[in-house]
Structures are given as C-alpha cells and as structure tokens.
Design an enzyme around this catalytic site. Structure first.
Site, PDB file in Angstrom:
ATOM      1  N   LYS A  32       0.843  -1.206   0.000  1.00  0.00           N
ATOM      2  CA  LYS A  32       0.000   0.000   0.000  1.00  0.00           C
ATOM      3  C   LYS A  32       0.875   1.253   0.000  1.00  0.00           C
ATOM      4  O   LYS A  32       2.086   1.171   0.255  1.00  0.00           O
ATOM      5  CB  LYS A  32      -0.903  -0.011   1.243  1.00  0.00           C
ATOM      6  CG  LYS A  32      -0.143   0.104   2.567  1.00  0.00           C
ATOM      7  CD  LYS A  32      -1.043  -0.146   3.768  1.00  0.00           C
ATOM      8  CE  LYS A  32      -0.241  -0.085   5.061  1.00  0.00           C
ATOM      9  NZ  LYS A  32      -1.035  -0.548   6.226  1.00  0.00           N
ATOM     10  N   TYR A 242      15.291  30.658   5.377  1.00  0.00           N
ATOM     11  CA  TYR A 242      14.097  31.356   5.847  1.00  0.00           C
ATOM     12  C   TYR A 242      14.215  31.684   7.330  1.00  0.00           C
ATOM     13  O   TYR A 242      14.611  30.836   8.140  1.00  0.00           O
ATOM     14  CB  TYR A 242      12.858  30.485   5.636  1.00  0.00           C
ATOM     15  CG  TYR A 242      12.387  30.449   4.199  1.00  0.00           C
ATOM     16  CD1 TYR A 242      11.932  31.596   3.565  1.00  0.00           C
ATOM     17  CD2 TYR A 242      12.399  29.261   3.485  1.00  0.00           C
ATOM     18  CE1 TYR A 242      11.499  31.553   2.252  1.00  0.00           C
ATOM     19  CE2 TYR A 242      11.967  29.204   2.171  1.00  0.00           C
ATOM     20  CZ  TYR A 242      11.518  30.367   1.557  1.00  0.00           C
ATOM     21  OH  TYR A 242      11.100  30.327   0.259  1.00  0.00           O
TER      22      TYR A 242
END
Ligand code: PLP
Length: 347
Positions: A32, A242
């Site tokens: 999955k 940042y």
C-alpha cells in the site's frame, strides 16, 4: 546518472527481506501507499517473481493499478470499500476485507470471496459483533465465501502491555465460535511486521509491510541521494535560509542540495538533521525549504557542485530521521516525493 535527486532500491535486498520474514505460513507483503514510497508496481513485480502469492493494498484503486500492470497474485484490499468501489473490486479480481456483519450481508448478493476483519482493540475498522453473532452471520450467508478472518495488533512491539494478549483472546474466541458452528475458515491472520517480529504470531498468513522494506526486520532497501546545486564559502555571521534560523558562527563552506520538504525531507529536520557523505554527517543549516536544503560541508571539503550526498541511507536511515524529526519510519518512507526518481537495482 543525470538526475538531481533519486532513490536507489535494491531488489536483491527486498528478496532477502521477504525470505527473512518466512515463518512457514503464507507471506502477504503489504505494498500500500506506493509500497511505502518504494514504488508499488516495480516492488509488486519483484515480490511476485520472488514467489509471493498474495499482496495487500489499502484501497481498490491501488489494487486496480497493480492488476493493470499485470500483477496476477491474490490482492487483499485491507482499508475498507465504500459501496461505489465494489464493482471495481469484482472487475479487478480483488479480495475485499469486509468490516462489519451488515457489510457482509450486502456483499451476499453474488458469489464473492472476502476476508472478514474483527476489531479486537484498534477501534478503527473491523466488525465489533460478538463471536456468536459472527458465527450466526457467516452461517446465514448464501453466496459470499469468507476465506479469511483477520485482525490487527495495536501494540505488538510493547512488552509492557497485555493489549496484544487481550486482542489475541478476542480473535481466538471468534475462531472458536466458528469452529464450533462447523464453519471452516481457510486463513486466519493478525500479524504485521511487529506481530511477526515481537510476538511470533503466525496463524496461516502474515502481512509484513515495514519489514519487507528493511526496518524492524531485514535491512533497508532504499538509499536516497540528492546533488549539490551550489557550493560556497560564507563569512562568520552570515544568515542562512528562511527566518535566518542559522547564522554562521565562523567562516564556513556550505552547500545547497536539490531536495526539500516537497521531496519528503521533513521540515522538522530544520537546524537538527544531517545529510551524509561517506559516513560523515553534514548538518542541515537553518530551515529545510520546499525544494532546497542547505548543509554544512566542513566535514566533506572535497564535495563540489554536482556531487551527490545521501539524504536517507546508511548512517541516516528512515528510523534515525524519524527519531530526530519526531516522526515514525513509516511516515518518512511514505513521504518521499514524486520528484525523487526511483532506480531499481537487481544487486
Ligand atoms: C499497513 C498494514 C500492515 C503492514 O504493517 P507493517 O507494520 O508495515 O508491517 C498489515 N496489516 C494491516 C491491516 C495494515 O493496515
């Protein structure tokens, strides 16, 4: 290799990990979530050629994609089906897991083989009916064949709780009620990787996911690389990234790498994580950006623009990244993004 960032995946190690989880019962590897970020179709193909007779996915669309790519194994759809997904489950010959007795009777309009999940303590999916109710419901079925009875451990890796013993007792109470009602269930299964590794709980099938990819069991099969886009010298006091979360404490050599949080490098590694070059840690400086990450190259003075460093691999694997980021190895692996090319190696 002309790629900015890529993950090498060893199919030899995948096969070894599959073998290491062989407990003499059916192994149903879980593919999955794009095979936990490893690429569902190539991984499923490699597992099928390695002898896997079953694969497990979460939803119908994942199963359909495997069928479209030619996978011929049984495919167990574990994560529940909504009514509008049932037709596709038929068309693609998927084996649904049914999560309530009501749903079981809805399926009973035509012949179909399903597995029934019992909620033994996750309170997530699975039937909550009593053993007697389950036996009565199965006894009343006209068309549906319940091939398997399954459940799922919540805390298999935790030796300090008796939750696993309680879950096992609930599961076995249902198996016993079915046996006493003369209802034959071919396959019983409870164990994902932790149930296999920590409890040796086998029944007739096991559903390892993480251990197939080499965590908790086996060895990791994936190493993720990214190239340096720019290497430079900065002076003491220079801000990086940042919000200027890092200021160079001294003159230093830094590099900007072509991978960021959009590629799955957790933002929580900002100022805390490290990338790797030949066993040497290259600390992340300041904030991880969406597409870029800046690292300290002091420990690897030979690295130049265009050279590759390891984002995730030996020395900084998914478990180590998870520990630093406050994540789990599952989410780190599943988070590896689409821009990271997957490269499969036979050796
Ligand atoms: C994801 C999943 C697994 C595999 O779990 P791992 O911990 O990765 O081995 C097994 N069973 C169910 C029901 C799952 O959802």
């Amino acid at each position: 290799m002309m790629m900015r960032t890529w993950a090498e995946i060893s199919l030899r190690q995948l096969r070894e990990n599959l073998q290491a989880l062989d407990r003499g019962v059916i192994v149903c590897p879980v593919v999955k979530a794009n095979a936990y970020g490893h690429g569902a179709i190539p991984i499923a193909k490699a597992l099928e050629s390695a002898g896997a007779k079953w694969l497990a996915v979460s939803c119908v669309s994942e199963g359909a994609a495997l069928r479209d790519s030619g996978i011929g194994t049984r495919i167990l759809v574990m994560g529940g089906l909504l009514p509008f997904e049932r037709d596709a489950a038929f068309r693609y010959s998927l084996t649904p897991v049914v999560h309530s007795l009501e749903e079981l009777s809805e399926w009973d309009r035509q012949p179909v083989t399903v597995h029934l999940k019992i909620d033994t303590g996750m309170s997530r999916l699975g039937a909550t009916a009593s053993p007697a109710e389950v036996a009565a419901a199965l006894g009343a079925l006209k068309h549906v064949r319940v091939e398997g009875l399954m459940s799922h451990f919540a805390s298999a890796e935790d030796p300090s709780t008796n939750q696993s013993a309680e879950q096992t007792a609930r599961f076995e109470a249902v198996l016993k009620a079915l046996r006493e009602a003369g209802i034959v269930i071919e396959l019983a299964h409870m164990s994902s990787t932790n149930g296999i590794v920590y409890r040796d709980a086998r029944y007739s099938l096991v559903r390892p996911g993480l251990g197939i990819y080499g965590y908790t069991s086996g060895k990791p099969i994936l190493t993720w690389y990214a190239r340096l886009l720019k290497v430079r010298q900065i002076a003491a006091g220079t801000p990086v990234g940042y919000m200027a979360r890092f200021h160079a404490p001294r003159d230093m050599r830094i590099g900007t790498v072509a991978a960021g949080y959009a590629d799955g490098l957790p933002h929580r590694l900002s100022t805390r994580g490290s990338l790797i070059s030949q066993g040497r840690l290259l600390p992340i400086l300041g904030a991880v950006s969406m597409d870029l990450t800046t690292i300290d190259l002091t420990a690897a003075p030979e690295l130049q623009t265009g050279d590759a460093v390891t984002v995730l691999g030996p020395g900084m694997d998914a478990q180590q990244i998870a520990d630093i980021a406050g994540e789990i190895p599952y989410s780190v692996l599943c988070g590896i993004g689409n821009r990271v090319a997957r490269v499969y190696k036979e050796d």
